[in-house]
Design an enzyme around this catalytic site. Structure first.
Site, PDB file in Angstrom:
ATOM      1  N   HIS A  81      -1.224   0.534  -9.809  1.00 37.47           N
ATOM      2  CA  HIS A  81      -1.858  -0.437  -8.894  1.00 37.47           C
ATOM      3  C   HIS A  81      -2.486  -1.618  -9.646  1.00 37.47           C
ATOM      4  O   HIS A  81      -3.704  -1.833  -9.607  1.00 37.47           O
ATOM      5  CB  HIS A  81      -2.900   0.258  -7.995  1.00 37.47           C
ATOM      6  CG  HIS A  81      -3.163  -0.507  -6.725  1.00 37.47           C
ATOM      7  ND1 HIS A  81      -3.545   0.096  -5.544  1.00 37.47           N
ATOM      8  CD2 HIS A  81      -3.095  -1.835  -6.442  1.00 37.47           C
ATOM      9  CE1 HIS A  81      -3.711  -0.819  -4.602  1.00 37.47           C
ATOM     10  NE2 HIS A  81      -3.445  -2.010  -5.130  1.00 37.47           N
ATOM     11  N   GLU A 116      -3.568   7.688  -4.235  1.00 38.51           N
ATOM     12  CA  GLU A 116      -4.043   7.211  -5.541  1.00 38.51           C
ATOM     13  C   GLU A 116      -5.384   7.861  -5.893  1.00 38.51           C
ATOM     14  O   GLU A 116      -6.222   8.009  -5.005  1.00 38.51           O
ATOM     15  CB  GLU A 116      -4.208   5.685  -5.493  1.00 38.51           C
ATOM     16  CG  GLU A 116      -2.872   4.981  -5.345  1.00 38.51           C
ATOM     17  CD  GLU A 116      -3.008   3.472  -5.162  1.00 38.51           C
ATOM     18  OE1 GLU A 116      -4.093   2.922  -5.418  1.00 38.51           O
ATOM     19  OE2 GLU A 116      -2.015   2.859  -4.773  1.00 38.51           O
ATOM     20  N   ARG A 142       0.861  -1.178   0.000  1.00 43.12           N
ATOM     21  CA  ARG A 142       0.000   0.000   0.000  1.00 43.12           C
ATOM     22  C   ARG A 142       0.895   1.224   0.000  1.00 43.12           C
ATOM     23  O   ARG A 142       1.924   1.247   0.699  1.00 43.12           O
ATOM     24  CB  ARG A 142      -0.908   0.023   1.244  1.00 43.12           C
ATOM     25  CG  ARG A 142      -2.087  -0.929   1.198  1.00 43.12           C
ATOM     26  CD  ARG A 142      -3.137  -0.498   0.160  1.00 43.12           C
ATOM     27  NE  ARG A 142      -4.303  -1.369   0.138  1.00 43.12           N
ATOM     28  CZ  ARG A 142      -4.445  -2.426  -0.657  1.00 43.12           C
ATOM     29  NH1 ARG A 142      -3.484  -2.761  -1.497  1.00 43.12           N
ATOM     30  NH2 ARG A 142      -5.548  -3.148  -0.625  1.00 43.12           N
TER      31      ARG A 142
HETATM   32  C1  GLV Z   1      -5.029  -5.129  -3.882  1.00 43.59           C
HETATM   33  O1  GLV Z   1      -4.294  -4.211  -3.723  1.00 43.59           O
HETATM   34  C2  GLV Z   1      -5.612  -5.896  -2.814  1.00 43.59           C
HETATM   35  O2  GLV Z   1      -5.452  -5.540  -1.622  1.00 43.59           O
HETATM   36  O3  GLV Z   1      -6.270  -6.891  -3.119  1.00 43.59           O
END
Ligand code: GLV
Length: 315
Positions: free
Chosen positions: A280, A262, A233
């Protein structure tokens, strides 16, 4: 029959468990996020919400839904977008999608390990923009991945999947986690891992403890030849400190799939040298995204049927 809000269009077949159980689906035809106000307004009218990590399911949404809303199923393994404590307070179950995206996300972490170490983005940008004038012995001199020490931070399913790949690349793998994993290569102290690793790959969930886990002091502990990869993250890394480390050469390179705000990407990161940036896409394969949607839907279906799904994280 229950009413289920699905906040975004999901891959085909992703909602089958809810469809087969005969629930009424409130599906959006647009592939844009619902506003927070729309979430607050809709929450009291549904029994379940199937949402994405871009939906902020905070105390306001959960309070609005309390009384009717029984489950929030996040189509993601990370659930830092949901206020789980508030959900639990209101007896609302929260589900996620563990297990199905580990290998796909580990593949992407490896892509970033390779691309950042070998300066792939800078080299490709030069080629596309017409700046490449032919093979040169001193051009784009990256760092070898084979033989390097990989430091995995967070040794859950995804961290372990990355470690397995690293062995195949002839890397030495060390890892750090809050608790002794019992696996070879465990390093108790994060600072030690950072100073030993040639490549550091982050695999911790976002929590108050992991926010800015990698900040200026941690970047200074890393080798000037080191590469940092983040597929966890964004807020786990202090982006301004990272941009500065890349600008000054305090570390060699970075590969990032996640960002602090983001979809905004810090302008200093966009301009930073030796940096590979992706929007992402860690779990973004058709098969994996479909599996994620199905697992989240199955979690919601189970709660609505009075069962306790395996993928419940709260309440
Ligand atoms: C993606 O980032 C997730 O947490 O599944």
């Amino acid at each position: 029959m229950s009413r289920v809000l699905v906040t975004r269009r999901l891959p085909d077949g992703g909602l089958d468990p809810l469809v087969e159980a005969g629930h009424e689906l409130i599906e959006r035809d647009k592939d844009t996020p619902l506003s927070h106000d729309e979430l607050v307004a809709t929450a009291p009218t549904v029994d379940a919400i199937v949402c994405l990590l871009t939906d902020r399911i905070d105390a306001e949404v959960l309070e609005a839904g309390a009384g009717r809303l029984r489950v929030v199923a996040n189509v993601a393994v990370g659930y830092d977008n949901i206020d789980v404590a508030s959900a639990t307070e209101h007896g609302i179950a929260v589900c996620n999608t563990p297990g199905v995206l580990d290998e796909t996300t580990a593949d992407l972490a490896f892509l970033l390990i390779l691309a950042a170490s070998r300066l792939a983005s800078d080299a490709e940008a030069d080629l596309r923009d017409g700046r490449w004038e032919g093979w040169g012995i001193n051009q784009y001199l990256g760092r070898d991945v084979h033989g390097a020490v990989l430091g995995v931070v967070g040794f859950g399913r995804i961290g372990q999947a990355v470690a397995r790949r690293a062995t195949g690349f002839g890397m030495e793998v060390l890892h750090h986690a809050r608790h002794d994993t019992g696996f070879p290569g465990y390093i108790v102290d994060l600072d030690d891992l950072l100073s030993l690793a040639d490549i550091v790959s982050l695999h911790v969930p976002l929590s108050p403890e992991t926010r800015h886990l990698i900040s200026r002091a941690e970047l200074e502990r890393m080798k000037p030849s080191a590469v940092l990869v983040n597929t966890a993250r964004g807020p786990v890394v202090d982006e301004v400190a990272l941009a500065e480390a890349l600008e000054t050469g305090a570390i060699f390179a970075a590969g990032l799939d996640v960002f602090e705000a983001e979809p905004k990407v810090h302008p200093r990161l966009l301009a930073a040298p030796r940096t590979v940036l992706l929007p992402h896409i860690g779990s973004a394969s058709l098969a994996t995204r479909t599996r994620m949607a199905r697992i989240a839907s199955e979690g919601a279906r189970a709660v609505l049927s009075g069962e306790t799904p395996a993928n419940v994280v709260g309440a």
